[in-house]
Design a protein around this motif. Structure first.
Motif, PDB file in Angstrom:
ATOM      1  N   CYS A  22       0.881  -1.062   0.026  1.00  0.00           N
ATOM      2  CA  CYS A  22      -0.266   0.024   0.272  1.00  0.00           C
ATOM      3  C   CYS A  22       0.654   1.273  -0.163  1.00  0.00           C
ATOM      4  CB  CYS A  22      -1.334   0.072   1.329  1.00  0.00           C
ATOM      5  SG  CYS A  22      -1.758   1.640   1.341  1.00  0.00           S
ATOM      6  N   THR A  23       0.834   1.647  -0.757  1.00  0.00           N
ATOM      7  CA  THR A  23       1.308   3.132  -1.290  1.00  0.00           C
ATOM      8  C   THR A  23       0.593   4.728  -0.601  1.00  0.00           C
ATOM      9  OG1 THR A  23       3.358   2.184  -2.249  1.00  0.00           O
ATOM     10  CG2 THR A  23       3.344   4.089  -2.902  1.00  0.00           C
ATOM     11  N   ALA A  24       1.050   4.973  -0.089  1.00  0.00           N
ATOM     12  CA  ALA A  24       0.400   6.718  -0.177  1.00  0.00           C
ATOM     13  C   ALA A  24       0.872   7.784  -0.951  1.00  0.00           C
ATOM     14  CB  ALA A  24       0.489   7.001   2.064  1.00  0.00           C
ATOM     15  N   SER A  25      -0.544   8.620  -0.753  1.00  0.00           N
ATOM     16  CA  SER A  25       0.604   9.713  -1.773  1.00  0.00           C
ATOM     17  C   SER A  25       1.078  11.371  -0.886  1.00  0.00           C
ATOM     18  CB  SER A  25      -0.854  10.417  -2.410  1.00  0.00           C
ATOM     19  OG  SER A  25      -1.731  10.777  -1.637  1.00  0.00           O
ATOM     20  N   GLY A  35      -2.874   0.448   8.083  1.00  0.00           N
ATOM     21  CA  GLY A  35      -2.417  -0.553   8.919  1.00  0.00           C
ATOM     22  C   GLY A  35      -3.277  -1.364   7.835  1.00  0.00           C
ATOM     23  N   TRP A  36      -4.450  -2.389   7.810  1.00  0.00           N
ATOM     24  CA  TRP A  36      -4.734  -3.112   6.494  1.00  0.00           C
ATOM     25  C   TRP A  36      -6.023  -3.878   8.024  1.00  0.00           C
ATOM     26  CZ3 TRP A  36      -3.436  -3.562   2.284  1.00  0.00           C
ATOM     27  CH2 TRP A  36      -2.210  -3.904   1.061  1.00  0.00           C
ATOM     28  N   TYR A  37      -6.909  -3.982   7.168  1.00  0.00           N
ATOM     29  CA  TYR A  37      -8.182  -4.522   7.340  1.00  0.00           C
ATOM     30  C   TYR A  37      -9.361  -5.144   6.430  1.00  0.00           C
ATOM     31  CZ  TYR A  37      -8.441  -1.026  10.335  1.00  0.00           C
ATOM     32  OH  TYR A  37      -8.633   0.400  12.136  1.00  0.00           O
ATOM     33  N   SER A  70       4.926  -4.901   7.727  1.00  0.00           N
ATOM     34  CA  SER A  70       6.515  -3.458   7.676  1.00  0.00           C
ATOM     35  C   SER A  70       5.963  -2.033   6.749  1.00  0.00           C
ATOM     36  CB  SER A  70       7.378  -4.853   6.687  1.00  0.00           C
ATOM     37  OG  SER A  70       7.219  -5.061   5.847  1.00  0.00           O
ATOM     38  N   ARG A  71       7.222  -0.916   7.051  1.00  0.00           N
ATOM     39  CA  ARG A  71       6.723  -0.203   6.515  1.00  0.00           C
ATOM     40  C   ARG A  71       7.991   0.544   5.611  1.00  0.00           C
ATOM     41  NH1 ARG A  71       5.036   3.693  10.894  1.00  0.00           N
ATOM     42  NH2 ARG A  71       6.465   3.655  12.403  1.00  0.00           N
ATOM     43  N   ASP A  72       8.176   0.658   4.529  1.00  0.00           N
ATOM     44  CA  ASP A  72       9.280   1.824   4.100  1.00  0.00           C
ATOM     45  C   ASP A  72       9.155   2.969   3.917  1.00  0.00           C
ATOM     46  OD1 ASP A  72      11.217   3.136   2.487  1.00  0.00           O
ATOM     47  OD2 ASP A  72      11.492   0.861   1.279  1.00  0.00           O
ATOM     48  N   ARG A  76       7.094   5.183   1.216  1.00  0.00           N
ATOM     49  CA  ARG A  76       5.385   5.472   1.202  1.00  0.00           C
ATOM     50  C   ARG A  76       4.181   4.357   1.449  1.00  0.00           C
ATOM     51  NH1 ARG A  76       6.671   9.861  -2.182  1.00  0.00           N
ATOM     52  NH2 ARG A  76       4.273   8.707  -3.006  1.00  0.00           N
ATOM     53  N   THR A  77       5.765   3.310   1.632  1.00  0.00           N
ATOM     54  CA  THR A  77       4.397   2.402   1.484  1.00  0.00           C
ATOM     55  C   THR A  77       4.461   1.124   3.080  1.00  0.00           C
ATOM     56  OG1 THR A  77       5.334   1.916  -1.153  1.00  0.00           O
ATOM     57  CG2 THR A  77       4.834   0.066  -0.340  1.00  0.00           C
TER      58      THR A  77
END
Length: 115
Positions: A22-25, A35-37, A70-72, A76-77
């Motif tokens: 999931c990449t954010a703008s 997070g995730w649902y 996890s995140r990077d 932005r992911t």
């Protein structure tokens, strides 16, 4: 405001693995929680895993350690590594972000686990 773009959903066999992205703008430093649902047919949307505003992680109790978030930050992911998948994991998986009191959702990505 933030746009969330998910990818990685697929059809897999029981016991298989997938990684969702999931990449954010916008910068994740400006997002309070992410997070995730997931939502299975006929069921309510439920939390899978998330990063809290303090940077800690929460997981659904039912996962028994099979999933890892996890995140990077540079990309932005946020990722969701899903292992030992079961048919009951079949659902549309949604990325979620909270900025202040406002919630944002991605379009969802379908995960189907065949038995």
């Amino acid at each position: 405001q933030v746009q969330l773009v998910e990818s990685g959903g697929d059809l897999v066999q029981t016991g298989g693995s997938l990684r969702l992205s999931c990449t954010a703008s916008r910068s994740m430093y400006t997002i309070d929680a992410m997070g995730w649902y997931r939502q299975a047919p006929g069921k309510q949307r439920e939390l899978v895993a998330r990063f809290t505003s303090g940077g800690t992680t929460n997981y659904a109790d039912s996962l028994n350690g099979r999933f890892t978030i996890s995140r990077d930050v540079a990309k932005r992911t946020v990722y969701l590594q899903m292992n030992t998948l079961k048919p009951e994991d079949t659902a549309v998986y949604y990325c979620n972000a909270r900025i202040g009191v406002t919630l944002y959702w991605g379009q969802g990505t379908q995960v189907t686990v065949s038995s």
